[in-house]
Write an enzyme that holds these catalytic residues in place. Structure first.
Site, PDB file in Angstrom:
ATOM      1  CD  GLU A  17       3.019 -11.102   6.369  1.00 19.34           C
ATOM      2  OE1 GLU A  17       2.820 -12.117   5.241  1.00 19.34           O
ATOM      3  OE2 GLU A  17       3.654 -11.520   7.149  1.00 19.34           O
ATOM      4  NE  ARG A  23       9.480 -10.554  11.089  1.00 17.10           N
ATOM      5  CZ  ARG A  23       9.707 -11.373   9.777  1.00 17.10           C
ATOM      6  NH1 ARG A  23      10.855 -11.345   9.101  1.00 17.10           N
ATOM      7  NH2 ARG A  23       8.809 -12.237   9.427  1.00 17.10           N
ATOM      8  CE  LYS A  70       4.170 -17.279   7.812  1.00 17.37           C
ATOM      9  NZ  LYS A  70       4.612 -15.909   7.603  1.00 17.37           N
TER      10      LYS A  70
HETATM   11  C1  3PG Z   1       9.230 -13.975   6.467  1.00 12.83           C
HETATM   12  O1  3PG Z   1       8.422 -13.942   7.490  1.00 12.83           O
HETATM   13  O2  3PG Z   1      10.205 -13.192   6.644  1.00 12.83           O
HETATM   14  C2  3PG Z   1       8.509 -14.431   5.168  1.00 12.83           C
HETATM   15  O3  3PG Z   1       8.554 -15.678   5.421  1.00 12.83           O
HETATM   16  C3  3PG Z   1       9.534 -13.817   4.174  1.00 12.83           C
HETATM   17  O4  3PG Z   1      10.421 -14.743   3.948  1.00 12.83           O
HETATM   18  P1  3PG Z   1      11.298 -14.550   2.702  1.00 12.83           P
HETATM   19  O5  3PG Z   1      12.278 -13.354   3.180  1.00 12.83           O
HETATM   20  O6  3PG Z   1      12.189 -15.822   2.550  1.00 12.83           O
HETATM   21  O7  3PG Z   1      10.666 -14.278   1.320  1.00 12.83           O
END
Ligand code: 3PG
Length: 212
Positions: free
Chosen positions: A47, A51, A134
């Site tokens: 994924e 961002r 999710k």
């Molecule tokens: C996110 O969208 O940043 C994810 O949920 C990842 O979260 P994490 O950094 O706690 O694994």
């Protein structure tokens, strides 16, 4: 309502991988070696979050890596969806599940994994045709305890918890019958990516693939 996208295929792919690396990457030159390291470590479903300014170029690069199944993350509107398709993504992930997003996702060919954090949101998503969701942000919302509590009243729904998942707690999540896979950023830490230490990332991926 029945969705036209093939969510069953995605579910099979992520169930096999168990862990979806959540990637925040801007440097396109790191995209290919990072994806190759993760795939070599056994994590082939990736994924890439929307961002960073170059996220779409990163996705396109990763989508060319043999064996990689690339999805877009942090999808928040229809433009993101079209851009994800064009970049060669095979699925999309959103942090929330507003009605407009669930509706917009019907106009693209790739499936959406919508983010929910409560029974009300899960029920609304289910009504719109989404049964694989999710659960975000998993740890902050109560984690394993909450997903266990969802099991009986929301028995038709399955989840990919994300947010605060680690090698220490991933096993507890994956042991739940309503959890298909987990997502997390810990397999690709920013410092290792920046250093170009893809060997270390491959090791983290392999450890995650083997259960933590
Ligand atoms: C996110 O969208 O940043 C994810 O949920 C990842 O979260 P994490 O950094 O706690 O694994």
């Amino acid at each position: 309502m029945t969705l036209s996208q093939d969510i069953e295929q995605l579910k099979q792919q992520v169930r096999a991988a168990r862990v979806i690396p959540v990637l925040v990457l801007d440097d396109v030159s790191r995209a290919r070696p990072l994806a190759e390291a993760l795939v070599a470590g056994g994590l082939n479903v990736l994924e890439v979050t929307l961002r960073t300014p170059n996220a779409l170029a990163v996705m396109a690069e990763m989508a060319r890596v043999e064996g990689a199944i690339v999805g877009s993350g942090t999808v928040r509107h229809a433009t993101h969806m079209r851009q994800s398709e064009d970049a060669g993504c095979q699925f999309m992930v959103s942090p929330g599940a507003p009605a407009y997003l669930l509706e917009d996702a019907q106009s693209v060919s790739i499936p959406l994994l919508p983010g929910v954090g409560s029974p009300t949101e899960a029920m609304a998503a289910a009504r719109a045709g989404y049964s694989f969701l999710k659960f975000f942000p998993a740890e902050a919302l109560g984690g394993v305890k909450v997903l266990k509590a969802f099991m009986s009243p929301l028995s038709d729904l399955e989840f990919c918890p994300t947010g605060g998942i680690s090698p220490e707690n991933m096993g507890a999540y994956l042991s739940l019958s309503n959890v298909v896979c987990v997502g997390g950023s810990w397999v690709a830490p920013a410092d290792l990516v920046q250093k170009g230490d893809f060997g270390a990332i491959e090791k983290l991926a392999r450890a995650a693939r083997q259960g933590g």
